[in-house]
Structures are given as structure tokens and as C-alpha cells.
Design a protein around this motif. Structure first.
Motif, mmCIF file in Angstrom:
data_model
loop_
_atom_site.group_PDB
_atom_site.id
_atom_site.type_symbol
_atom_site.label_atom_id
_atom_site.label_comp_id
_atom_site.label_asym_id
_atom_site.label_seq_id
_atom_site.Cartn_x
_atom_site.Cartn_y
_atom_site.Cartn_z
ATOM 1 N N SER A 156 -11.503 -1.691 -27.785
ATOM 2 C CA SER A 156 -10.881 -2.504 -26.738
ATOM 3 C C SER A 156 -11.819 -2.606 -25.543
ATOM 4 O O SER A 156 -12.303 -1.592 -25.036
ATOM 5 C CB SER A 156 -9.545 -1.882 -26.301
ATOM 6 N N PHE A 157 -12.109 -3.832 -25.104
ATOM 7 C CA PHE A 157 -12.955 -4.037 -23.926
ATOM 8 C C PHE A 157 -12.829 -5.477 -23.456
ATOM 9 O O PHE A 157 -12.299 -6.333 -24.173
ATOM 10 C CB PHE A 157 -14.426 -3.711 -24.235
ATOM 11 N N GLN A 158 -13.324 -5.746 -22.264
ATOM 12 C CA GLN A 158 -13.362 -7.089 -21.709
ATOM 13 C C GLN A 158 -14.759 -7.380 -21.199
ATOM 14 O O GLN A 158 -15.473 -6.475 -20.762
ATOM 15 C CB GLN A 158 -12.359 -7.243 -20.561
ATOM 16 N N VAL A 159 -15.154 -8.637 -21.260
ATOM 17 C CA VAL A 159 -16.436 -9.073 -20.717
ATOM 18 C C VAL A 159 -16.156 -10.185 -19.725
ATOM 19 O O VAL A 159 -15.557 -11.212 -20.083
ATOM 20 C CB VAL A 159 -17.385 -9.591 -21.821
ATOM 21 N N ALA A 160 -16.575 -9.995 -18.481
ATOM 22 C CA ALA A 160 -16.327 -10.985 -17.438
ATOM 23 C C ALA A 160 -17.384 -12.086 -17.459
ATOM 24 O O ALA A 160 -18.481 -11.906 -18.013
ATOM 25 C CB ALA A 160 -16.322 -10.297 -16.072
ATOM 26 N N LYS A 161 -17.060 -13.215 -16.883
ATOM 27 C CA LYS A 161 -17.999 -14.329 -16.816
ATOM 28 C C LYS A 161 -19.259 -13.902 -16.050
ATOM 29 O O LYS A 161 -19.187 -13.307 -14.982
ATOM 30 C CB LYS A 161 -17.349 -15.520 -16.119
ATOM 31 N N GLY A 162 -20.415 -14.186 -16.619
ATOM 32 C CA GLY A 162 -21.686 -13.836 -15.990
ATOM 33 C C GLY A 162 -22.145 -12.419 -16.233
ATOM 34 O O GLY A 162 -23.228 -12.024 -15.794
ATOM 35 N N GLU A 163 -21.365 -11.655 -16.974
ATOM 36 C CA GLU A 163 -21.697 -10.254 -17.235
ATOM 37 C C GLU A 163 -22.618 -10.134 -18.444
ATOM 38 O O GLU A 163 -22.520 -10.905 -19.401
ATOM 39 C CB GLU A 163 -20.416 -9.455 -17.474
ATOM 40 N N VAL A 164 -23.533 -9.171 -18.398
ATOM 41 C CA VAL A 164 -24.417 -8.869 -19.522
ATOM 42 C C VAL A 164 -24.038 -7.495 -20.058
ATOM 43 O O VAL A 164 -24.174 -6.492 -19.361
ATOM 44 C CB VAL A 164 -25.898 -8.887 -19.103
ATOM 45 N N VAL A 165 -23.545 -7.471 -21.292
ATOM 46 C CA VAL A 165 -23.082 -6.234 -21.910
ATOM 47 C C VAL A 165 -23.959 -5.918 -23.111
ATOM 48 O O VAL A 165 -24.130 -6.756 -24.001
ATOM 49 C CB VAL A 165 -21.607 -6.336 -22.353
ATOM 50 N N VAL A 166 -24.515 -4.727 -23.130
ATOM 51 C CA VAL A 166 -25.328 -4.272 -24.262
ATOM 52 C C VAL A 166 -24.492 -3.331 -25.116
ATOM 53 O O VAL A 166 -23.817 -2.435 -24.592
ATOM 54 C CB VAL A 166 -26.605 -3.559 -23.774
ATOM 55 N N VAL A 167 -24.512 -3.563 -26.422
ATOM 56 C CA VAL A 167 -23.835 -2.679 -27.377
ATOM 57 C C VAL A 167 -24.911 -1.917 -28.132
ATOM 58 O O VAL A 167 -25.784 -2.516 -28.765
ATOM 59 C CB VAL A 167 -22.971 -3.482 -28.365
ATOM 60 N N CYS A 168 -24.882 -0.599 -28.050
ATOM 61 C CA CYS A 168 -25.894 0.212 -28.725
ATOM 62 C C CYS A 168 -25.225 1.333 -29.497
ATOM 63 O O CYS A 168 -24.025 1.581 -29.363
ATOM 64 C CB CYS A 168 -26.906 0.763 -27.721
ATOM 65 N N GLY A 169 -26.023 2.016 -30.287
ATOM 66 C CA GLY A 169 -25.505 3.109 -31.090
ATOM 67 C C GLY A 169 -26.313 3.231 -32.372
ATOM 68 O O GLY A 169 -27.164 2.394 -32.666
ATOM 69 N N PRO A 170 -26.065 4.268 -33.159
ATOM 70 C CA PRO A 170 -26.820 4.474 -34.400
ATOM 71 C C PRO A 170 -26.494 3.412 -35.439
ATOM 72 O O PRO A 170 -25.473 2.722 -35.358
ATOM 73 C CB PRO A 170 -26.366 5.863 -34.858
ATOM 74 N N SER A 171 -27.356 3.283 -36.431
ATOM 75 C CA SER A 171 -27.104 2.344 -37.523
ATOM 76 C C SER A 171 -25.825 2.725 -38.253
ATOM 77 O O SER A 171 -25.535 3.906 -38.454
ATOM 78 C CB SER A 171 -28.278 2.358 -38.511
ATOM 79 N N GLY A 172 -25.043 1.707 -38.623
ATOM 80 C CA GLY A 172 -23.799 1.963 -39.329
ATOM 81 C C GLY A 172 -22.613 2.249 -38.451
ATOM 82 O O GLY A 172 -21.541 2.614 -38.939
ATOM 83 N N SER A 173 -22.766 2.047 -37.129
ATOM 84 C CA SER A 173 -21.657 2.336 -36.214
ATOM 85 C C SER A 173 -20.761 1.128 -35.967
ATOM 86 O O SER A 173 -19.787 1.219 -35.216
ATOM 87 C CB SER A 173 -22.202 2.869 -34.878
ATOM 88 N N GLY A 174 -21.080 -0.011 -36.577
ATOM 89 C CA GLY A 174 -20.196 -1.167 -36.451
ATOM 90 C C GLY A 174 -20.570 -2.145 -35.359
ATOM 91 O O GLY A 174 -19.782 -3.034 -35.026
ATOM 92 N N LYS A 175 -21.779 -2.030 -34.804
ATOM 93 C CA LYS A 175 -22.177 -2.896 -33.685
ATOM 94 C C LYS A 175 -22.229 -4.370 -34.095
ATOM 95 O O LYS A 175 -21.658 -5.231 -33.428
ATOM 96 C CB LYS A 175 -23.552 -2.466 -33.153
ATOM 97 N N SER A 176 -22.944 -4.642 -35.188
ATOM 98 C CA SER A 176 -23.068 -6.030 -35.635
ATOM 99 C C SER A 176 -21.733 -6.593 -36.085
ATOM 100 O O SER A 176 -21.415 -7.759 -35.828
ATOM 101 C CB SER A 176 -24.090 -6.128 -36.784
#
Length: 297
Positions: free
Chosen positions: A73-93
Motif C-alpha cells: 500500500s502506497f501513494q505517489v503524488a504528482k511530480g514525485e519521484v519514487v524509487v523501488v529497490c530491493g533484492p532480486s525476486g522481491s516483486g519490484k517489477s
């Protein structure tokens, strides 16, 4: 040919060319959103793609299942840059692909600028025309020139005239510094150049948000910088961006927020970039371990 000829439950062809079969068996069937073949399965995902999907897979004959992303659960505001990181296989893609319904979800809600992505009645092509996506492997049409790659979706999806599409496409091609290559084919470009064309193609659709799925992971190290420079300039111009990446230097310099996911598809951290990188004592043990490994080099 039929490929795998029949679904074991309905005895209906699930992969067919319909030559000589008539159309009666197709009633109630939908095209799989992954491979384009016919299926009766809910969610418009055929059996083969269901098993192969990195969203969720099930071992036949077993109740065991693995959720690639859960309780997110999360929100991204207009104009915001959010990076998603973590180990391989963590569901990022998987997570980032659910935002424009390239991966189906089994439970929950996703909203993009007031549009319910999870609603079966949502016009997905229209939604995707407003959500720019840049993939790890470029996904350019190899048989089309750079200019044709830039204009095709504009004409087919947005209904622009070829002249309007060309003008807008070349504008963004110049924006990424590749105007001199407008008549070349993807195979004549370097990996970094192809990725910049992919970014220009996405921008040509006038997206409200840009999604980047590990855009530099398939590039040689010397080509990474040219792609990151384009992404940095987009961030500085106020583009809303969500980026799956292992480039921690980029994340530290450009992102407003960092989401850290761990194996099991759960979000362990969702905090400002400054807090993520400069307040290690406030982070969870797994996050500290991850940062210690990637930031020591």
C-alpha cells in the motif's frame, strides 16, 4: 496449428488459429493479456501464462502458491519521484507492472489519476496511453525505423495524424539527443541509444506518469550514464516517476522517496530518500544489510 489443443476442463481449444473450426467455440472466450491466445480463465490470463507469470505461480496438484507482491500500500503524488529497490525476486517489477495492468492483481485496488485500474470495465489501452512505460529490454519494433517506432502508437492509439505524430516524436527524440539517428533501425543503435528512443517513445504519448522497470540493467556500464542523465532531467522538470532500479547513486540524488521491498513481496521501508540513506539506525535490520552490501562498493 492448435499448439496445446484443449483445455482439460472445458475441452475447448485454448490456443487456435480458428482455421476450419468455425467461431462457436470462441463464445465467452477472451484474449490472454500476455500472449494473445484465447482463454476462458478469469482475469484474462491463460493457463500457460498463469504458471509462468512472475505475479503468482501455482504448482499443479498442490495448494502451494507464491505471491510476488502482497499487502502493498502506497501513494505517489504528482511530480514525485519514487524509487523501488530491493533484492532480486522481491516483486519490484511485478509491482510496477500492476500500475498499468500489465500484470493482473487478485485482490486490492489500484487508482491512477482517478481511474480504477482493477475494474474490469476500465479501458486498459486508454489507461496505458497515459502511463508511460520503459522496459528493461527496450521493446522497440526491430523492423521499424526509429521515427516509425515513435509515431506508431500515437497514430493507432491517440488518433493523431502521421504529421502530428512525427512532429511530436522527433521533438522528444531531439530531447534525448538522438535526432541524427531518426532514420536508423534499432539494430543499428547501441543499447543506451535504444533505451533513450524508448523513453522518447513513451514521452511522445504525453503521459501523466512514467514507469521505469530497471531501465539500465541490460546496458553496458558506459551506457548507463546517458540513460540516467535523461531520467534526471525528466525528474528536474517535474515528471511524476516511479523507478525500479539498483542504481543507488541515482536514487540518492534524484528520488523524493524510496520504497524497499524484500523477498516475499512486502514493503519493508517507505520513507524519504534522505531518511533511507542518511539515517541507517532508523532502518530495519534487513534494510541495513541490503544497504551495507550495495553502498560499500
Amino acid at each position: 496449428g492448435l499448439g496445446r489443443a484443449y483445455d482439460n476442463r472445458s475441452r475447448l481449444p485454448v490456443r487456435c488459429s480458428c482455421r476450419g473450426l468455425g467461431n462457436s467455440h470462441r463464445r465467452g472466450m477472451k484474449l490472454c493479456i500476455h500472449c494473445g491466445f484465447l482463454t476462458r480463465n478469469p482475469g484474462r490470463v491463460c493457463d500457460d501464462c498463469w504458471l509462468e507469470s512472475d505475479k503468482r505461480f501455482r504448482v499443479k496438484g498442490s495448494a502451494t502458491e507464491l505471491l510476488a507482491a502482497t499487502q502493498v500500500s502506497f501513494q505517489v503524488a504528482k511530480g514525485e519521484v519514487v524509487v523501488v529497490c530491493g533484492p532480486s525476486g522481491s516483486g519490484k517489477s511485478t509491482l510496477i507492472k500492476t500500475i498499468n495492468a500489465l500484470e493482473p492483481i487478485q485482490k486490492g485496488e489500484i487508482w491512477v489519476d482517478g481511474t480504477a485500474v482493477h475494474d474490469a470495465a476500465t479501458n486498459l489501452p486508454q489507461l496505458r496511453s497515459r502511463v508511460g512505460m520503459v522496459f528493461q529490454h527496450f521493446e522497440l519494433f526491430p523492423h521499424l525505423s526509429v521515427t516509425e517506432n515513435l509515431t506508431l502508437a500515437q497514430v493507432k492509439v491517440l488518433g493523431r495524424s502521421p504529421e502530428q505524430a512525427r512532429e511530436r516524436g522527433l521533438k522528444y527524440l531531439d530531447r534525448v539527443g538522438l535526432m541524427a539517428h531518426k532514420d536508423k533501425f534499432p539494430g543499428q543503435l547501441s543499447g543506451g541509444q535504444q533505451q533513450r528512443v524508448a523513453i522518447a517513445r513513451a514521452l511522445s504519448m504525453d503521459p501523466i506518469v512514467m514507469l521505469f522497470d530497471e531501465p539500465t540493467s541490460a546496458l553496458d556500464p558506459e551506457m548507463v550514464g546517458e540513460v540516467l542523465e535523461v531520467m534526471m532531467s525528466l525528474a528536474q522538470e517535474g515528471m511524476t516517476m516511479m523507478v525500479v532500479t539498483h542504481e543507488m547513486g541515482f536514487a540518492r540524488k534524484v528520488s523524493d522517496r524510496v520504497i524497499f521491498m524484500d523477498v516475499g513481496g512486502r514493503i519493508l521501508e517507505d520513507c524519504t530518500s534522505d531518511a533511507f540513506f542518511n539515517q541507517p539506525d532508523a532502518r530495519q535490520p534487513r534494510t541495513k544489510e541490503f544497504l551495507a552490501k550495495i553502498l560499500q562498493h
